[in-house]
Design an enzyme around this catalytic site. Structure first.
Site, mmCIF file in Angstrom:
data_model
loop_
_atom_site.group_PDB
_atom_site.id
_atom_site.type_symbol
_atom_site.label_atom_id
_atom_site.label_comp_id
_atom_site.label_asym_id
_atom_site.label_seq_id
_atom_site.Cartn_x
_atom_site.Cartn_y
_atom_site.Cartn_z
ATOM 1 N N GLU A 69 4.136 -106.703 71.714
ATOM 2 C CA GLU A 69 5.350 -107.016 72.522
ATOM 3 C C GLU A 69 6.168 -105.929 72.895
ATOM 4 O O GLU A 69 6.965 -105.897 73.877
ATOM 5 C CB GLU A 69 6.207 -108.050 71.432
ATOM 6 C CG GLU A 69 5.667 -109.253 71.388
ATOM 7 C CD GLU A 69 5.969 -109.958 70.016
ATOM 8 O OE1 GLU A 69 6.839 -109.474 69.099
ATOM 9 O OE2 GLU A 69 5.382 -111.090 69.692
ATOM 10 N N HIS A 81 3.175 -102.242 68.815
ATOM 11 C CA HIS A 81 2.862 -103.676 68.768
ATOM 12 C C HIS A 81 2.849 -104.453 70.420
ATOM 13 O O HIS A 81 3.611 -103.865 71.146
ATOM 14 C CB HIS A 81 4.025 -104.634 68.132
ATOM 15 C CG HIS A 81 3.809 -106.102 67.938
ATOM 16 N ND1 HIS A 81 4.029 -106.882 69.020
ATOM 17 C CD2 HIS A 81 3.579 -106.869 66.697
ATOM 18 C CE1 HIS A 81 3.632 -108.039 68.490
ATOM 19 N NE2 HIS A 81 3.239 -108.121 67.365
ATOM 20 N N GLY A 126 1.207 -115.923 68.528
ATOM 21 C CA GLY A 126 2.225 -116.967 68.473
ATOM 22 C C GLY A 126 1.971 -118.244 69.073
ATOM 23 O O GLY A 126 2.573 -119.020 69.470
ATOM 24 N N GLU A 133 -4.776 -107.138 67.085
ATOM 25 C CA GLU A 133 -4.046 -108.337 67.732
ATOM 26 C C GLU A 133 -4.303 -108.958 69.065
ATOM 27 O O GLU A 133 -3.439 -108.084 69.861
ATOM 28 C CB GLU A 133 -2.416 -107.925 67.433
ATOM 29 C CG GLU A 133 -2.215 -107.986 65.966
ATOM 30 C CD GLU A 133 -0.858 -108.108 65.803
ATOM 31 O OE1 GLU A 133 -0.509 -108.987 64.781
ATOM 32 O OE2 GLU A 133 0.340 -107.882 66.580
ATOM 33 N N GLY A 184 2.962 -112.872 61.929
ATOM 34 C CA GLY A 184 4.146 -112.973 62.460
ATOM 35 C C GLY A 184 5.091 -114.205 62.097
ATOM 36 O O GLY A 184 5.619 -114.056 60.769
ATOM 37 N N GLY A 185 4.862 -115.220 62.715
ATOM 38 C CA GLY A 185 5.641 -116.538 62.549
ATOM 39 C C GLY A 185 5.418 -117.066 61.032
ATOM 40 O O GLY A 185 6.413 -117.529 60.301
ATOM 41 N N ASN A 226 5.348 -109.426 59.978
ATOM 42 C CA ASN A 226 6.106 -108.836 60.996
ATOM 43 C C ASN A 226 7.285 -110.001 61.445
ATOM 44 O O ASN A 226 7.167 -111.079 61.911
ATOM 45 C CB ASN A 226 5.188 -108.624 62.225
ATOM 46 C CG ASN A 226 6.141 -108.299 63.377
ATOM 47 O OD1 ASN A 226 7.186 -108.088 63.161
ATOM 48 N ND2 ASN A 226 5.625 -108.163 64.500
ATOM 49 N N TRP A 227 8.511 -109.664 60.790
ATOM 50 C CA TRP A 227 9.765 -110.518 61.124
ATOM 51 C C TRP A 227 10.194 -110.615 62.423
ATOM 52 O O TRP A 227 10.832 -111.363 62.872
ATOM 53 C CB TRP A 227 10.692 -110.454 59.957
ATOM 54 C CG TRP A 227 10.553 -110.870 58.806
ATOM 55 C CD1 TRP A 227 9.287 -111.248 58.261
ATOM 56 C CD2 TRP A 227 11.539 -111.274 57.739
ATOM 57 N NE1 TRP A 227 9.402 -112.129 57.182
ATOM 58 C CE2 TRP A 227 11.060 -112.144 56.898
ATOM 59 C CE3 TRP A 227 12.846 -111.015 57.544
ATOM 60 C CZ2 TRP A 227 11.543 -112.490 55.625
ATOM 61 C CZ3 TRP A 227 13.294 -111.759 56.696
ATOM 62 C CH2 TRP A 227 12.911 -112.291 55.676
ATOM 63 N N LYS A 228 9.718 -109.745 63.188
ATOM 64 C CA LYS A 228 10.157 -109.455 64.601
ATOM 65 C C LYS A 228 11.743 -109.349 64.523
ATOM 66 O O LYS A 228 12.374 -108.880 63.738
ATOM 67 C CB LYS A 228 9.643 -110.654 65.494
ATOM 68 C CG LYS A 228 8.085 -110.458 65.444
ATOM 69 C CD LYS A 228 7.368 -111.253 66.492
ATOM 70 C CE LYS A 228 6.185 -111.382 66.199
ATOM 71 N NZ LYS A 228 5.289 -112.163 67.133
ATOM 72 N N SER A 275 -1.784 -115.668 64.986
ATOM 73 C CA SER A 275 -1.633 -116.882 64.583
ATOM 74 C C SER A 275 -2.385 -117.119 63.196
ATOM 75 O O SER A 275 -2.999 -118.453 62.911
ATOM 76 C CB SER A 275 -2.209 -117.984 65.639
ATOM 77 O OG SER A 275 -1.324 -117.952 66.834
HETATM 78 C C1 PEP Z 1 2.476 -110.452 65.365
HETATM 79 O O1 PEP Z 1 3.266 -110.768 66.181
HETATM 80 O O2 PEP Z 1 2.325 -109.750 64.934
HETATM 81 C C2 PEP Z 1 1.780 -111.804 65.152
HETATM 82 C C3 PEP Z 1 0.533 -111.513 64.436
HETATM 83 O O3 PEP Z 1 2.367 -113.217 65.293
HETATM 84 P P1 PEP Z 1 1.605 -114.330 64.887
HETATM 85 O O4 PEP Z 1 1.433 -114.318 63.524
HETATM 86 O O5 PEP Z 1 3.143 -115.341 64.766
HETATM 87 O O6 PEP Z 1 0.935 -115.070 65.851
#
Ligand code: PEP
Length: 252
Positions: A95, A93, A170, A164, A230-231, A10-12, A209
């Protein structure tokens, strides 16, 4: 035998034209692991260019509007994503549930809109830290599932669920193995109640994470059928080792 693992990035709100090279690098490296399904969910404006850059590799969106078309300034319909070359989309999601105040019923409508045009869906659920600390995590996630799962999953497009925990996104914090295992088992049971045998075939991803250093441990947990990342999905050198860990756990 477990379900084939899906590792989705997920590049957000990250990614410009220059980053298409990273998409290509990830797609090329991921091809070495055919035992794992790999996808990148990029910003809507990059979907078409990313899909053209890596034919045959799964490019997804990060959200979709529930309506087919109409007066919805700034929004993207499921058909638009599909037309741009996406094969899947994230919905719900945290967010978006938080910042855009998306309700369960809205997330459900989005999932149904996406599935109806043939887009795969990764439907996100997860509890806040307050709820986890109060002992209500499983109940909260079951409530989210009850409100946001699509009614019908009989079409061609695949539904996956991503667990999640909001407090793990994050932050570098992850739930314990037994917390993940308890939640994934509860989600699996709910999917079976809801869809019968078909509920056993729905992939349940863990997200929050995930990194190369913890991926193998997470993938080894029962009913963890992949990850939403994500990251660590932004760079080939961070993301591909996670795909490799999924392949190793799958015995490939
Ligand atoms: C996400 O936002 O879907 C996510 C899992 O982020 P991260 O891996 O950065 O925690």
């Amino acid at each position: 035998m477990g379900l084939k693992k899906l590792v989705a990035g997920n590049w957000k709100m990250h990614g410009l034209s220059n980053d298409l090279d990273e998409v290509k690098a990830i797609a090329t490296a991921a091809a070495v692991y055919p035992a794992v399904d790999v996808a990148l969910c990029v910003p809507a404006i990059l979907v078409e260019r990313a899909a053209r850059a890596v034919p045959g590799f799964a490019i997804g969106g990060q959200d979709v509007h529930h309506a087919e078309k109409g007066a919805h300034t700034g929004c993207t319909s499921a058909l638009m994503l599909l037309d741009a070359g996406a094969s899947l989309t994230i919905v719900g999601h945290s967010e978006r549930r938080e910042a855009q105040r998306e309700s369960d019923s809205e997330v459900k409508a989005k999932a149904e809109a996406a599935l109806s045009v043939g887009l795969g869906v990764i439907l996100c659920v997860g509890e806040s830290l307050e709820v986890r600390d109060g002992g209500g995590a499983v109940a909260a996630v079951m409530q989210q599932l009850d409100g946001s799962l699509p009614d019908d999953i009989d079409g061609e497009a695949e539904l996956a669920v991503a667990y999640e925990p909001i407090w793990a996104i994050g932050t570098g914090k992850i739930p314990t193995e037994s917390e993940i295992s308890e939640m994934h088992a509860a989600i699996r049971a709910r999917l079976r109640e809801r869809y019968g045998d078909a509920g056993s075939g729905i992939r349940i991803l863990y997200g929050g994470s995930v990194k190369s250093s913890n991926a193998a441990e997470i993938f080894a947990i029962r009913d963890v059928d992949g990850a939403l990342v994500g990251g660590a999905s932004l760079k080939n050198q961070d993301f591909v080792p996670i795909v490799a860990a999924a392949a190793a756990v799958s015995g490939k």
